[in-house]
Design an enzyme around this catalytic site. Structure first.
Site, PDB file in Angstrom:
ATOM      1  N   LYS A  21       0.836  -1.212   0.000  1.00 13.33           N
ATOM      2  CA  LYS A  21       0.000   0.000   0.000  1.00 13.33           C
ATOM      3  C   LYS A  21       0.869   1.259   0.000  1.00 13.33           C
ATOM      4  O   LYS A  21       0.647   2.182  -0.769  1.00 13.33           O
ATOM      5  CB  LYS A  21      -0.893   0.006   1.245  1.00 13.33           C
ATOM      6  N   ASN A  22       1.873   1.276   0.874  1.00 12.93           N
ATOM      7  CA  ASN A  22       2.660   2.505   1.020  1.00 12.93           C
ATOM      8  C   ASN A  22       3.596   2.746  -0.153  1.00 12.93           C
ATOM      9  O   ASN A  22       4.253   3.773  -0.223  1.00 12.93           O
ATOM     10  CB  ASN A  22       3.456   2.477   2.328  1.00 12.93           C
ATOM     11  N   ARG A  91      -5.361  10.461   3.729  1.00  6.68           N
ATOM     12  CA  ARG A  91      -4.354  11.446   4.083  1.00  6.68           C
ATOM     13  C   ARG A  91      -3.197  11.450   3.089  1.00  6.68           C
ATOM     14  O   ARG A  91      -2.579  12.482   2.846  1.00  6.68           O
ATOM     15  CB  ARG A  91      -3.847  11.172   5.500  1.00  6.68           C
ATOM     16  N   CYS A 115      -5.346  13.038  11.974  1.00 12.44           N
ATOM     17  CA  CYS A 115      -5.984  11.768  11.662  1.00 12.44           C
ATOM     18  C   CYS A 115      -6.017  10.967  12.936  1.00 12.44           C
ATOM     19  O   CYS A 115      -5.636  11.448  13.997  1.00 12.44           O
ATOM     20  CB  CYS A 115      -5.229  11.038  10.564  1.00 12.44           C
ATOM     21  N   ARG A 120      -0.385  14.824  12.869  1.00  9.12           N
ATOM     22  CA  ARG A 120       0.241  14.622  11.544  1.00  9.12           C
ATOM     23  C   ARG A 120       0.411  15.907  10.728  1.00  9.12           C
ATOM     24  O   ARG A 120      -0.245  16.104   9.692  1.00  9.12           O
ATOM     25  CB  ARG A 120      -0.541  13.579  10.741  1.00  9.12           C
ATOM     26  N   PRO A 121       1.309  16.781  11.181  1.00  8.65           N
ATOM     27  CA  PRO A 121       1.584  18.002  10.417  1.00  8.65           C
ATOM     28  C   PRO A 121       2.275  17.705   9.084  1.00  8.65           C
ATOM     29  O   PRO A 121       2.777  16.599   8.885  1.00  8.65           O
ATOM     30  CB  PRO A 121       2.531  18.780  11.349  1.00  8.65           C
ATOM     31  N   ILE A 122       2.295  18.702   8.193  1.00 11.41           N
ATOM     32  CA  ILE A 122       2.993  18.517   6.904  1.00 11.41           C
ATOM     33  C   ILE A 122       4.075  19.577   6.724  1.00 11.41           C
ATOM     34  O   ILE A 122       4.461  19.915   5.611  1.00 11.41           O
ATOM     35  CB  ILE A 122       2.021  18.510   5.709  1.00 11.41           C
ATOM     36  N   ASP A 123       4.542  20.099   7.866  1.00 13.47           N
ATOM     37  CA  ASP A 123       5.527  21.183   7.789  1.00 13.47           C
ATOM     38  C   ASP A 123       6.818  20.780   7.083  1.00 13.47           C
ATOM     39  O   ASP A 123       7.443  21.605   6.405  1.00 13.47           O
ATOM     40  CB  ASP A 123       5.821  21.735   9.198  1.00 13.47           C
ATOM     41  N   ASP A 305       4.155   0.751  12.045  1.00 20.91           N
ATOM     42  CA  ASP A 305       2.967   0.084  11.496  1.00 20.91           C
ATOM     43  C   ASP A 305       2.825  -1.358  11.986  1.00 20.91           C
ATOM     44  O   ASP A 305       1.748  -1.940  11.882  1.00 20.91           O
ATOM     45  CB  ASP A 305       3.012   0.095   9.958  1.00 20.91           C
ATOM     46  N   ILE A 327       7.181   7.209  16.964  1.00 22.74           N
ATOM     47  CA  ILE A 327       6.875   7.879  15.686  1.00 22.74           C
ATOM     48  C   ILE A 327       5.580   8.695  15.739  1.00 22.74           C
ATOM     49  O   ILE A 327       5.552   9.851  15.331  1.00 22.74           O
ATOM     50  CB  ILE A 327       6.800   6.852  14.521  1.00 22.74           C
ATOM     51  N   ARG A 397      -8.542  -0.382   4.205  1.00 22.02           N
ATOM     52  CA  ARG A 397      -7.604   0.595   3.640  1.00 22.02           C
ATOM     53  C   ARG A 397      -6.259  -0.060   3.326  1.00 22.02           C
ATOM     54  O   ARG A 397      -5.528   0.425   2.466  1.00 22.02           O
ATOM     55  CB  ARG A 397      -7.366   1.739   4.630  1.00 22.02           C
TER      56      ARG A 397
HETATM   57  C1  UD1 Z   1       4.207   6.831   6.242  1.00 24.70           C
HETATM   58  C2  UD1 Z   1       3.344   5.615   6.040  1.00 24.70           C
HETATM   59  C3  UD1 Z   1       2.736   5.160   7.365  1.00 24.70           C
HETATM   60  C4  UD1 Z   1       3.840   4.935   8.392  1.00 24.70           C
HETATM   61  C5  UD1 Z   1       4.741   6.169   8.485  1.00 24.70           C
HETATM   62  C6  UD1 Z   1       5.936   5.974   9.390  1.00 24.70           C
HETATM   63  C7  UD1 Z   1       2.496   5.938   3.801  1.00 24.70           C
HETATM   64  C8  UD1 Z   1       1.325   6.143   2.912  1.00 24.70           C
HETATM   65  N1  UD1 Z   1       2.273   5.957   5.105  1.00 24.70           N
HETATM   66  O1  UD1 Z   1       3.364   7.870   6.735  1.00 24.70           O
HETATM   67  O2  UD1 Z   1       2.046   3.935   7.138  1.00 24.70           O
HETATM   68  O3  UD1 Z   1       3.250   4.718   9.654  1.00 24.70           O
HETATM   69  O4  UD1 Z   1       5.242   6.517   7.183  1.00 24.70           O
HETATM   70  O5  UD1 Z   1       6.701   4.901   8.943  1.00 24.70           O
HETATM   71  O6  UD1 Z   1       3.588   5.684   3.331  1.00 24.70           O
HETATM   72  N2  UD1 Z   1       5.856  14.619  10.599  1.00 24.70           N
HETATM   73  C9  UD1 Z   1       5.932  15.961  10.884  1.00 24.70           C
HETATM   74  N3  UD1 Z   1       5.877  16.824   9.824  1.00 24.70           N
HETATM   75  C10 UD1 Z   1       5.776  16.409   8.527  1.00 24.70           C
HETATM   76  C11 UD1 Z   1       5.709  15.028   8.259  1.00 24.70           C
HETATM   77  C12 UD1 Z   1       5.751  14.148   9.312  1.00 24.70           C
HETATM   78  O7  UD1 Z   1       6.022  16.372  12.026  1.00 24.70           O
HETATM   79  O8  UD1 Z   1       5.748  17.257   7.615  1.00 24.70           O
HETATM   80  C13 UD1 Z   1       5.859  13.643  11.714  1.00 24.70           C
HETATM   81  C14 UD1 Z   1       4.546  12.853  11.769  1.00 24.70           C
HETATM   82  O9  UD1 Z   1       3.546  13.561  12.465  1.00 24.70           O
HETATM   83  C15 UD1 Z   1       4.961  11.592  12.485  1.00 24.70           C
HETATM   84  C16 UD1 Z   1       6.398  11.389  11.969  1.00 24.70           C
HETATM   85  O10 UD1 Z   1       6.839  12.652  11.477  1.00 24.70           O
HETATM   86  O11 UD1 Z   1       4.969  11.813  13.866  1.00 24.70           O
HETATM   87  C17 UD1 Z   1       6.526  10.337  10.893  1.00 24.70           C
HETATM   88  O12 UD1 Z   1       5.736  10.701   9.805  1.00 24.70           O
HETATM   89  P1  UD1 Z   1       6.055  10.263   8.299  1.00 24.70           P
HETATM   90  O13 UD1 Z   1       7.317   9.502   8.247  1.00 24.70           O
HETATM   91  O14 UD1 Z   1       5.942  11.489   7.455  1.00 24.70           O
HETATM   92  O15 UD1 Z   1       4.844   9.323   7.997  1.00 24.70           O
HETATM   93  P2  UD1 Z   1       3.886   9.358   6.739  1.00 24.70           P
HETATM   94  O16 UD1 Z   1       4.688   9.607   5.515  1.00 24.70           O
HETATM   95  O17 UD1 Z   1       2.736  10.245   7.014  1.00 24.70           O
END
Ligand code: UD1
Length: 417
Positions: A21-22, A91, A115, A120-123, A305, A327, A397
């Protein structure tokens, strides 16, 4: 919709693991950057994949599914906006930001928001895209992005190896002008799969799978035929299900090197494991032993996961297992439901202490998220008698026709509409 489980039977048999999936989600988003036909094999049938296809179709690309094959007719997209309704479905639609911006010079998407796993920020995504030259504004929850001419390659140091941000940065940088170097990049195998796919389309990405990725921008990407890597988390889920039912499974099409941290934990629990090429056989004859301390960390350490599926196993293990979730902030929501089945678990912030009980009891429980839902299903398989698992849209999902797969492994699981 619910799953009715008649638990207490041994899992036994052979299964081909589904595509990841990922991996398929960012690869589908990458199709926005390609011209020509992309044919993807080993595509899992998941609701998140259906959502990604809806976004591609909304952008004007033609997609066709035939069994585990998805064909995407890629061309210029006719729209730079992903509507909020589609963003809400998944997401991971944030992956579309980099490709849309790169291919149209602008992009408009709604903020994905929090979520079930926490805020889950996207900064990190935003900061990386800004480094590539994107101008990004957040207007009441809508992200408006544009770029003056073309994104420009640069040096980008991620302050956390975010999987999604690494992928979004790669997707934005492949067609950028000049060279991009990402440091502190995530090293997950799905990043390698994305880079391999893009390179098969003509990209020049080096170092994926290490913490330093170099991307030389190219002018165009052409279609290709590509097979999605196996789903390492689905693999660990089936292994946990086999172990908790004191059963045995031969899982086919799985890569040992993707799941070494999980396999060593399963071995510590007393499972015997044999690896032969891309098949892994696991058997668990006795009550599992406790697994000491399990800490979730970025790859190649133990994946967040797999935390919930392995926790179900810890619930019936002999002794105490401690989990440390580093995480995500809110990844113990399955704990309350496991306790309804008789598990003995205490949580405090990032830590969960699981005292193994001899057996779990059947119960009616509700999924709160994808992997937590899988954990409840695993627990129900081990508990004698009938359990009902509600809100299984979370499970759908990430696991394709899960009840069919479990039935093929001699278990009694039925989907009730
Ligand atoms: C991806 C996987 C998810 C897995 C995760 C960690 C997909 C579709 N999903 O999610 O299944 O659990 O990796 O292995 O591939 N963070 C920030 N700012 C950001 C981005 C992330 O603070 O801009 C934080 C997140 O809130 C979280 C951590 O970083 O606490 C890890 O997130 P990230 O590695 O980005 O996970 P995803 O890509 O969302």
């Amino acid at each position: 919709m619910r799953l009715r489980v008649n638990g207490g039977n041994r899992l036994c048999g052979e299964l081909n693991v589904q595509g990841a999936k990922n991996s398929i989600l960012p690869i589908l988003a990458a199709c926005v950057l390609v011209r020509g036909e992309v044919v993807l094999h080993n595509c899992p049938e998941l609701s998140d994949v259906a959502s990604a296809i809806k976004i591609l179709e909304h952008l004007g690309l033609k997609c066709e599914r035939n069994g585990d094959k998805i064909r995407v007719l890629c061309g210029s997209i006719n729209c730079a906006r992903v509507p909020e309704s589609l963003m809400r479905e998944m997401r991971s639609s944030i992956f579309f930001l980099g490709p849309i911006l790169s291919s149209c010079g602008r992009a408009e998407i709604s903020m994905p928001g929090g979520c079930e796993l926490g805020p889950r920020p996207i900064d990190i995504h935003i900061a990386a895209l800004r480094r590539l030259g994107a101008l990004i504004e957040d207007e009441r929850g809508i992200l408006s992005c544009r770029v003056e001419e073309r994104l420009k390659g640069t040096q980008i140091d991620l302050w956390f190896p975010s999987v999604g941000a690494t992928e979004n940065t790669i997707l934005a940088a492949v067609l950028a002008e000049g060279t991009t170097v990402i440091t502190n990049a995530a090293r997950e195998p799905e990043i390698v799969d994305l880079a391999d796919f893009l390179n098969a389309c003509g990209a020049r990405i080096y170092g994926a799978g290490s913490s330093k990725i170099l991307i030389e921008g190219v002018n165009e990407l052409r279609g290709c035929e590509y097979s999605i890597m196996p789903d390492r988390i689905a693999a660990v889920t089936f292994f946990s299900a086999a172990a908790i039912t004191r059963g045995e499974i031969n899982l086919k099409g799985v890569k040992e090197e993707h799941i070494t941290s999980s396999l060593s934990i399963l071995e510590a629990a007393g499972c015997s494991i044999k690896v032969g090429g891309d098949e892994i056989y696991l058997k668990c004859q006795n009550r599992p032993r406790s697994m000491n301390i399990i800490k979730t960390m970025p790859y190649p350490s133990f994946p967040t996961d797999a935390q919930a599926p392995i926790m179900s196993l810890a619930c019936i293990a002999d002794g105490t297992t401690m989990f440390v979730e580093t995480i995500f902030e809110n990844r113990y929501r399955h704990v309350c439901e496991l306790m309804r089945m008789g598990a003995d678990i205490k949580t405090e912030g990032k830590v969960a202490v699981v005292n193994g009980v001899k057996r779990l009891n059947s119960a009616d429980v509700t999924c709160t998220d994808l992997r937590g839902g899988a954990a409840l299903l695993i627990a129900a398989l081990s508990a004698e008698g009938e359990s009902n698992i509600y809100s299984i849209e979370h499970i759908d999902r990430g696991y394709q026709h899960i009840e069919k797969d479990l039935r093929s492994l001699s278990l009694e699981v039925e989907r009730i509409e």
